[in-house]
Design a protein around this motif. Sequence first.
Motif, PDB file in Angstrom:
ATOM      1  N   ALA A 112       5.170  36.782  29.965  1.00 16.83           N
ATOM      2  CA  ALA A 112       4.446  36.731  29.790  1.00 16.83           C
ATOM      3  C   ALA A 112       4.344  37.819  28.230  1.00 16.83           C
ATOM      4  N   ALA A 113       5.002  38.896  28.734  1.00 21.49           N
ATOM      5  CA  ALA A 113       4.339  40.398  28.025  1.00 21.49           C
ATOM      6  C   ALA A 113       5.643  40.078  26.712  1.00 21.49           C
ATOM      7  N   ALA A 114       6.676  39.254  26.644  1.00 23.50           N
ATOM      8  CA  ALA A 114       7.842  38.886  25.622  1.00 23.50           C
ATOM      9  C   ALA A 114       7.044  37.983  24.897  1.00 23.50           C
ATOM     10  N   LEU A 115       5.905  36.826  25.753  1.00 23.55           N
ATOM     11  CA  LEU A 115       5.697  35.381  24.779  1.00 23.55           C
ATOM     12  C   LEU A 115       4.590  36.730  23.824  1.00 23.55           C
ATOM     13  N   ILE A 116       3.637  37.265  24.431  1.00 26.74           N
ATOM     14  CA  ILE A 116       3.023  38.180  23.443  1.00 26.74           C
ATOM     15  C   ILE A 116       3.420  38.978  22.321  1.00 26.74           C
ATOM     16  N   LEU A 117       4.348  39.926  22.989  1.00 31.26           N
ATOM     17  CA  LEU A 117       5.473  40.522  21.600  1.00 31.26           C
ATOM     18  C   LEU A 117       6.082  40.047  20.728  1.00 31.26           C
TER      19      LEU A 117
ATOM     20  N   GLU B  35      14.428  38.063  25.457  1.00 28.36           N
ATOM     21  CA  GLU B  35      13.770  37.182  25.816  1.00 28.36           C
ATOM     22  C   GLU B  35      12.433  36.623  23.858  1.00 28.36           C
ATOM     23  N   THR B  36      11.651  38.306  24.208  1.00 25.74           N
ATOM     24  CA  THR B  36      11.012  38.602  23.323  1.00 25.74           C
ATOM     25  C   THR B  36      11.652  38.163  21.588  1.00 25.74           C
TER      26      THR B  36
ATOM     27  N   MET C 231      13.383  38.431  35.605  1.00 28.67           N
ATOM     28  CA  MET C 231      13.816  37.663  34.121  1.00 28.67           C
ATOM     29  C   MET C 231      11.698  37.134  34.402  1.00 28.67           C
ATOM     30  N   ILE C 232      11.869  36.360  35.687  1.00 31.26           N
ATOM     31  CA  ILE C 232      10.503  35.609  35.235  1.00 31.26           C
ATOM     32  C   ILE C 232       9.138  36.905  35.257  1.00 31.26           C
ATOM     33  N   LYS C 233       9.321  37.483  35.718  1.00 35.54           N
ATOM     34  CA  LYS C 233       7.442  38.407  35.405  1.00 35.54           C
ATOM     35  C   LYS C 233       7.779  39.221  34.182  1.00 35.54           C
TER      36      LYS C 233
ATOM     37  N   GLY D 100       9.642  29.616  30.307  1.00 36.27           N
ATOM     38  CA  GLY D 100      10.755  31.141  28.940  1.00 36.27           C
ATOM     39  C   GLY D 100      11.380  30.406  28.365  1.00 36.27           C
ATOM     40  N   PRO D 101      12.160  30.807  27.706  1.00 37.58           N
ATOM     41  CA  PRO D 101      13.000  30.471  26.497  1.00 37.58           C
ATOM     42  C   PRO D 101      13.838  29.647  26.469  1.00 37.58           C
ATOM     43  N   ALA D 102      14.494  29.871  27.505  1.00 41.74           N
ATOM     44  CA  ALA D 102      15.248  28.219  27.313  1.00 41.74           C
ATOM     45  C   ALA D 102      13.679  27.083  26.844  1.00 41.74           C
TER      46      ALA D 102
END
Length: 326
Positions: free
Chosen positions: A6-11, A92-93, A1-3, A171-173
């Motif tokens: 960053a990609a979910a944030l950008i997308l 996450e995204t 989940m942690i890794k 993260g999202p939480a």
Amino acid sequence: MIKWTAAALILGFLIDLLLGDPRWLYHPVRIIGNSISLLEKWLRKVFPATKQGEQKAGLVLVMLICAGSGLIPLLLLCAAYKIHVVLGFLAETFFCYQLLATKSLRDESMRVYRELKKKDLPKARYAVSMIVGRDTAELTEEGVTKATVETIAENTSDGIIAPLFYMAVGGPALMFLYKGINTMDSMVGYKNEKYLYFGRYAAKLDDIANYIPARISAWLMIAGAYITGMDGKNAKKIFQRDRYNHASPNSAQTEAVMAGALDIQLAGNAYYFGKLYEKPTIGDPLRAVECEDIPRANRLLYVSAGLGTFVFAALRLLAVGIWGLL
């Protein structure tokens, strides 16, 4: 989940730029807002209408909303990742996208701009009333423009940079927890007769939650002012001079940068719920305020948001890399 964060944030940020907040999609902040309204009615019945009673009720509200807004998304995200890593990443995204307000802030502020360009002041007042908390019925064209620019500046932090910051940190939480705090403040964090005691804890917690993001936002906006060809030097000057010219320790941070970057004066006295509040000005009137300052403010908003996304994603990746070496 942690890794994957960053990609979910950008997308998530890119999807927000593309789609914004379509009206057919039920927004999670509405769930938080409805929960706050229901809990307020219940708590006011349970606790006595005294100073101590309202403060206790407000404290219970804060605890319940923080618990719900943080834990529920965390449980949903853990369940999604347990089913499949792709489902977890998509969740996450989606959560990140839902809690950003870049395009919607631009769209709502540009509605004000279009009415001002058409010289329809009543419609411009109505449009700005949808995005600010002050009374707008008597605002002049300059007043409408200033109110719009100010809300773009403040929400660059509250609606974009701060959520991205908390997404990168936890993260999202944690992003949802922040939105719960911020929504409480926007609903009950007023210093009027109704909320002076009931909303005290919510307002103080919002000040704490926004303390670091507001200052990060200000420096990102100063960098954005240079990138967009605005007055970056004056943005930094006014930020350092006027960033505490507000009752909130955070709101003037980004408003000061915006005033300096545009070479205009913002803030000053305003009416809220029919009562005049005397407030200091922010910035110098190096030129007159004009409606074109709204699209200029939005350009600074977009560049600052893009910078923030890049910086937070990079720091998240760096942190994950360091964590992997430990």
